[in-house]
Write a protein that holds these residues in place. Structure first.
Motif, PDB file in Angstrom:
ATOM      1  N   SER A  37       7.887   8.587  -2.514  1.00 41.32           N
ATOM      2  CA  SER A  37       9.219   8.502  -2.955  1.00 41.32           C
ATOM      3  C   SER A  37      10.169   7.493  -2.520  1.00 41.32           C
ATOM      4  CB  SER A  37      10.275   9.863  -2.787  1.00 41.32           C
ATOM      5  OG  SER A  37      11.318   9.766  -3.013  1.00 41.32           O
ATOM      6  N   LEU A  38      10.852   6.783  -3.501  1.00 41.92           N
ATOM      7  CA  LEU A  38      11.480   5.543  -3.146  1.00 41.92           C
ATOM      8  C   LEU A  38      12.595   5.889  -2.217  1.00 41.92           C
ATOM      9  CD1 LEU A  38      12.118   3.677  -6.490  1.00 41.92           C
ATOM     10  CD2 LEU A  38      10.228   3.285  -4.692  1.00 41.92           C
ATOM     11  N   GLU A  39      13.241   7.414  -2.188  1.00 36.65           N
ATOM     12  CA  GLU A  39      14.269   7.401  -1.312  1.00 36.65           C
ATOM     13  C   GLU A  39      13.758   7.916   0.060  1.00 36.65           C
ATOM     14  OE1 GLU A  39      17.692   8.054  -1.488  1.00 36.65           O
ATOM     15  OE2 GLU A  39      17.662   7.514  -3.981  1.00 36.65           O
ATOM     16  N   PHE A  82      13.150  -4.802  -0.740  1.00 33.21           N
ATOM     17  CA  PHE A  82      13.205  -3.330  -1.233  1.00 33.21           C
ATOM     18  C   PHE A  82      14.445  -2.865  -0.701  1.00 33.21           C
ATOM     19  CE2 PHE A  82      12.484   1.141   0.099  1.00 33.21           C
ATOM     20  CZ  PHE A  82      12.285   1.503  -1.235  1.00 33.21           C
ATOM     21  N   VAL A  83      14.738  -2.849   0.574  1.00 34.12           N
ATOM     22  CA  VAL A  83      15.940  -2.246   1.413  1.00 34.12           C
ATOM     23  C   VAL A  83      17.279  -2.833   0.474  1.00 34.12           C
ATOM     24  CG1 VAL A  83      17.111  -1.977   3.408  1.00 34.12           C
ATOM     25  CG2 VAL A  83      14.669  -1.795   3.474  1.00 34.12           C
ATOM     26  N   ALA A  84      17.278  -4.171   0.307  1.00 31.28           N
ATOM     27  CA  ALA A  84      18.433  -4.754  -0.251  1.00 31.28           C
ATOM     28  C   ALA A  84      18.634  -4.169  -1.639  1.00 31.28           C
ATOM     29  CB  ALA A  84      18.342  -6.238  -0.312  1.00 31.28           C
ATOM     30  N   ALA A  85      17.690  -4.012  -2.493  1.00 28.69           N
ATOM     31  CA  ALA A  85      17.945  -3.542  -3.818  1.00 28.69           C
ATOM     32  C   ALA A  85      18.279  -2.024  -3.636  1.00 28.69           C
ATOM     33  CB  ALA A  85      16.707  -3.624  -4.727  1.00 28.69           C
ATOM     34  N   ASP A 143       0.858  -1.304   0.024  1.00 30.08           N
ATOM     35  CA  ASP A 143       0.064  -0.025  -0.053  1.00 30.08           C
ATOM     36  C   ASP A 143       0.976   1.083   0.013  1.00 30.08           C
ATOM     37  OD1 ASP A 143      -2.223  -1.580  -0.192  1.00 30.08           O
ATOM     38  OD2 ASP A 143      -2.595  -1.462   2.239  1.00 30.08           O
ATOM     39  N   VAL A 144       2.034   1.166   0.850  1.00 28.88           N
ATOM     40  CA  VAL A 144       2.922   2.359   0.720  1.00 28.88           C
ATOM     41  C   VAL A 144       3.666   2.524  -0.190  1.00 28.88           C
ATOM     42  CG1 VAL A 144       4.786   3.440   2.124  1.00 28.88           C
ATOM     43  CG2 VAL A 144       2.923   2.286   3.366  1.00 28.88           C
ATOM     44  N   PHE A 145       4.016   1.343  -0.953  1.00 31.26           N
ATOM     45  CA  PHE A 145       5.275   1.508  -2.115  1.00 31.26           C
ATOM     46  C   PHE A 145       4.409   1.789  -3.254  1.00 31.26           C
ATOM     47  CE2 PHE A 145       7.082  -0.525  -5.825  1.00 31.26           C
ATOM     48  CZ  PHE A 145       8.364  -0.348  -5.753  1.00 31.26           C
TER      49      PHE A 145
END
Length: 246
Positions: free
Chosen positions: A73-75, A93-96, A66-68
Motif C-alpha cells: 500500500s502507498l499509505e 515518493f515522499v514529496a509527492a 522492489d518495495v514500491f
C-alpha cells in the motif's frame, strides 16, 4: 690549469630524484608543487566519495523499486518512509505523497490542479537530488582545466630562475642547465598528474549522475501518472449522483 679553476669548473652534484627536484626548486615552484599535490589529494577524496555515494544510491533505488512495485500500500510505504531522511527515489515518493495528503487534508484546494502541483513538487525534488549528486564535481572540472596551466606557471618561473643562474655563473654547459630545467618541468608533470585523473573522473561521474537523474525522472513520471488516475477516480466518484436520488 690552476687547480682552483678546475674545482670551480667542476659541475655541482644534483639530486635528480623527485624529492631532490622538489627541494632544489625555487620557492615559488615549491608552492606551485605543494598546491597541485594538495589539489590532487582533494580530487581523489572527491572521486572516492562520489563513487561510493553513487553505488549506495543505485542500491537504494533498486531496493525502493522492489518495495514500491511489490504491491504494498502507498499509505503504508509512506508511513514507513516519512519519519526518516529520504534520498533518491524515496525522496521523490515522499514529496509527492506529502503534497497528495495535504491536498486532501486542506479544505480549500482544488483537486483539478492537484496533478500540476504534484508535478511541480516532483520537479523540485529531482532538482535537489541532482544538486546533491553533483555537489563538488565542479572542483574536479576546475582542477582538470586549471591544473596544467598552474603547473606551466611553475615551469616558467623555474626556467626563468635557471637562466638567471646560468647568466650569473657564466656557464652554459648542459650539466649546469639540465637540473634547473628538470626542476621546472617537474611542476608541469605534477600539474598533469593532478589534472588528468580529475578530467577522466569528472566525465565518468557526470555520466553516472545522468543515469541516476534519468531513473529519478522516469519514476516521477510513472508515479505522477498513478496519482493522476487516482485523482480522476475521486473526482468521478464525487461527481456521481447518489443511487437513491430522485
Amino acid at each position: 690549469m690552476n687547480p682552483a679553476d678546475v674545482a670551480q669548473a667542476a659541475p655541482v652534484a644534483h639530486d635528480l630524484s623527485f624529492f631532490g627536484l622538489f627541494w632544489q626548486a625555487h620557492f615559488i615552484v615549491k608552492l606551485v608543487m605543494i598546491g597541485l599535490l594538495a589539489a590532487s589529494v582533494w580530487c581523489w577524496a572527491i572521486i572516492v566519495d562520489k563513487t561510493l555515494l553513487y553505488a549506495r544510491s543505485k542500491r537504494a533505488m533498486d531496493r525502493f523499486e522492489d518495495v514500491f512495485w511489490s504491491g504494498q500500500s502507498l499509505e503504508e510505504l509512506y508511513r514507513n518512509l516519512q519519519s526518516r531522511p529520504a534520498t533518491g527515489l524515496a525522496a521523490v515518493f515522499v514529496a509527492a505523497m506529502r503534497e497528495w495528503k495535504r491536498s486532501f487534508e486542506g479544505s480549500g484546494r482544488s483537486f483539478q490542479t492537484l496533478p500540476q502541483r504534484i508535478d511541480k513538487v516532483l520537479d523540485v525534488t529531482i532538482q535537489r537530488e541532482v544538486e546533491r549528486l553533483n555537489a563538488r564535481l565542479t572542483v574536479l572540472a576546475s582542477i582538470g582545466s586549471a591544473g596544467p596551466y598552474i603547473g606551466l606557471f611553475g615551469t616558467v618561473v623555474g626556467i626563468m630562475n635557471s637562466f638567471t643562474s646560468i647568466a650569473a655563473s657564466k656557464n652554459t654547459s648542459l650539466a649546469v642547465v639540465a637540473p634547473g630545467i628538470a626542476e621546472a618541468l617537474f611542476a608541469t608533470a605534477i600539474g598533469l598528474f593532478a589534472a588528468i585523473p580529475a578530467v577522466l573522473a569528472y566525465n565518468k561521474l557526470q555520466s553516472e549522475v545522468g543515469k541516476l537523474q534519468t531513473r529519478l525522472e522516469g519514476f516521477a513520471d510513472e508515479f505522477s501518472a498513478i496519482l493522476s488516475r487516482q485523482v480522476d477516480e475521486r473526482i468521478g466518484h464525487a461527481g456521481r449522483p447518489p443511487a437513491n436520488a430522485a
